[in-house]
Design a protein around this motif. Structure first.
Motif, PDB file in Angstrom:
ATOM      1  N   GLU A  90       0.834  -1.192   0.000  1.00 47.80           N
ATOM      2  CA  GLU A  90       0.000   0.000   0.000  1.00 47.80           C
ATOM      3  C   GLU A  90       0.880   1.257   0.000  1.00 47.80           C
ATOM      4  O   GLU A  90       1.984   1.253   0.545  1.00 47.80           O
ATOM      5  N   HIS A  91       0.365   2.308  -0.606  1.00 48.61           N
ATOM      6  CA  HIS A  91       1.092   3.577  -0.598  1.00 48.61           C
ATOM      7  C   HIS A  91       0.086   4.727  -0.674  1.00 48.61           C
ATOM      8  O   HIS A  91      -0.680   4.843  -1.638  1.00 48.61           O
ATOM      9  N   ALA A  92       0.103   5.589   0.343  1.00 50.00           N
ATOM     10  CA  ALA A  92      -0.785   6.749   0.383  1.00 50.00           C
ATOM     11  C   ALA A  92      -0.035   7.986  -0.092  1.00 50.00           C
ATOM     12  O   ALA A  92       1.170   8.120   0.137  1.00 50.00           O
ATOM     13  N   VAL A  93      -0.733   8.884  -0.757  1.00 44.54           N
ATOM     14  CA  VAL A  93      -0.133  10.103  -1.300  1.00 44.54           C
ATOM     15  C   VAL A  93      -0.962  11.300  -0.858  1.00 44.54           C
ATOM     16  O   VAL A  93      -2.190  11.295  -1.005  1.00 44.54           O
ATOM     17  N   ASN A  94      -0.299  12.322  -0.312  1.00 51.05           N
ATOM     18  CA  ASN A  94      -0.975  13.575   0.021  1.00 51.05           C
ATOM     19  C   ASN A  94      -0.518  14.650  -0.961  1.00 51.05           C
ATOM     20  O   ASN A  94       0.674  14.969  -1.041  1.00 51.05           O
ATOM     21  N   LEU A  95      -1.438  15.210  -1.734  1.00 43.09           N
ATOM     22  CA  LEU A  95      -1.095  16.176  -2.775  1.00 43.09           C
ATOM     23  C   LEU A  95      -1.185  17.618  -2.279  1.00 43.09           C
ATOM     24  O   LEU A  95      -2.015  17.945  -1.440  1.00 43.09           O
ATOM     25  N   ILE A  96      -0.315  18.449  -2.844  1.00 39.33           N
ATOM     26  CA  ILE A  96      -0.305  19.876  -2.545  1.00 39.33           C
ATOM     27  C   ILE A  96      -1.236  20.592  -3.528  1.00 39.33           C
ATOM     28  O   ILE A  96      -1.110  20.438  -4.747  1.00 39.33           O
ATOM     29  N   TYR A  97      -2.164  21.355  -3.009  1.00 41.36           N
ATOM     30  CA  TYR A  97      -3.119  22.096  -3.838  1.00 41.36           C
ATOM     31  C   TYR A  97      -2.460  23.351  -4.395  1.00 41.36           C
ATOM     32  O   TYR A  97      -1.763  24.075  -3.684  1.00 41.36           O
TER      33      TYR A  97
END
Length: 226
Positions: A90-97
């Motif tokens: 599993e790999h979670a990604v948090n994106l910059i707006y």
């Protein structure tokens, strides 16, 4: 002859099995503002050549050909991310707006986030999510927010260029207008990434309030309250 054909067939079968054995399924979730799902984001794996999109809750599943596959995450209105697949499940990604009018319109139009969620996040979570502490310098932050920005040294001072022409003619003054906490400045070398609260790039009509000075765009830098 039959023995040779049998050996060849066995080798082909083993090779196919080995390739299949290298494949793995990577699952994960794409979020922003450290908790809100990002729908319709494109996930691609360079080695397996597979592409997928996140569902309405931000989840994705993609086949990776081998370890160290390069995974790319892209979606309108956000800074894309790349990461190496290293065998994890599993790999979670948090994106910059990317905080501007164009991004706001794209995010809502493409149903990436609901208007209600986006409005709330911009009002309450923007600065916490867009944390620049790990950036090397202020110019890296600007290029992170606006990926096509160019930084050139002009008369001993670093200048930012947002137009596609770049600094092709220094005398024409093609550099962007830099505004730090509402004050126009020519030198931002002393601005530390740890001081930066937000960076916003304005181009065209978005920069109209700054008049003719903003013909080549504006970089607005807001600093944290100390």
């Amino acid at each position: 002859m039959k023995l040779k054909l049998g050996i060849i067939g066995l080798l082909v079968c083993l090779a196919f099995t080995n390739i299949q054995g290298q494949e793995a399924i990577l699952t994960g979730k794409v979020i922003t503002f450290k908790g809100y799902p990002v729908a319709n984001a494109t996930i691609s794996a360079s080695k397996s050549k597979q592409t997928t999109t996140t569902d309405s809750l931000g989840y994705y599943s993609i086949s990776c050909r081998a370890k160290k596959d390069n995974i790319k995450v892209k979606v309108a209105g956000f800074v894309g991310q790349n990461f190496r697949y290293r065998g994890e499940k599993e790999h979670a990604v948090n994106l910059i707006y990317i905080h501007n009018e164009s991004s706001y319109y794209k995010v809502i139009k493409n149903k990436i986030m609901t208007k209600e969620n986006l409005d709330y996040c911009i009002e309450n979570l923007l600065y916490e999510n867009n944390n620049f502490d790990r950036m090397a310098n202020i110019y890296q932050i600007i290029q992170f927010v606006h990926t096509t920005a160019k930084v050139e040294t002009v008369n001993g001072t670093k200048q930012v260029f947002l137009t596609s022409r770049g600094p092709s003619s220094i005398s024409s003054g093609q550099q962007a207008l830099i505004v730090v906490d509402g004050i126009v400045t020519d030198d931002i070398n002393s601005v530390s990434p740890k001081q930066v609260k937000s960076v916003e790039v304005l181009i065209g009509n978005e920069a109209a309030e700054y008049g003719v000075r903003a013909a080549n765009g504006v970089v607005k830098i807001n600093l944290k309250d100390n």
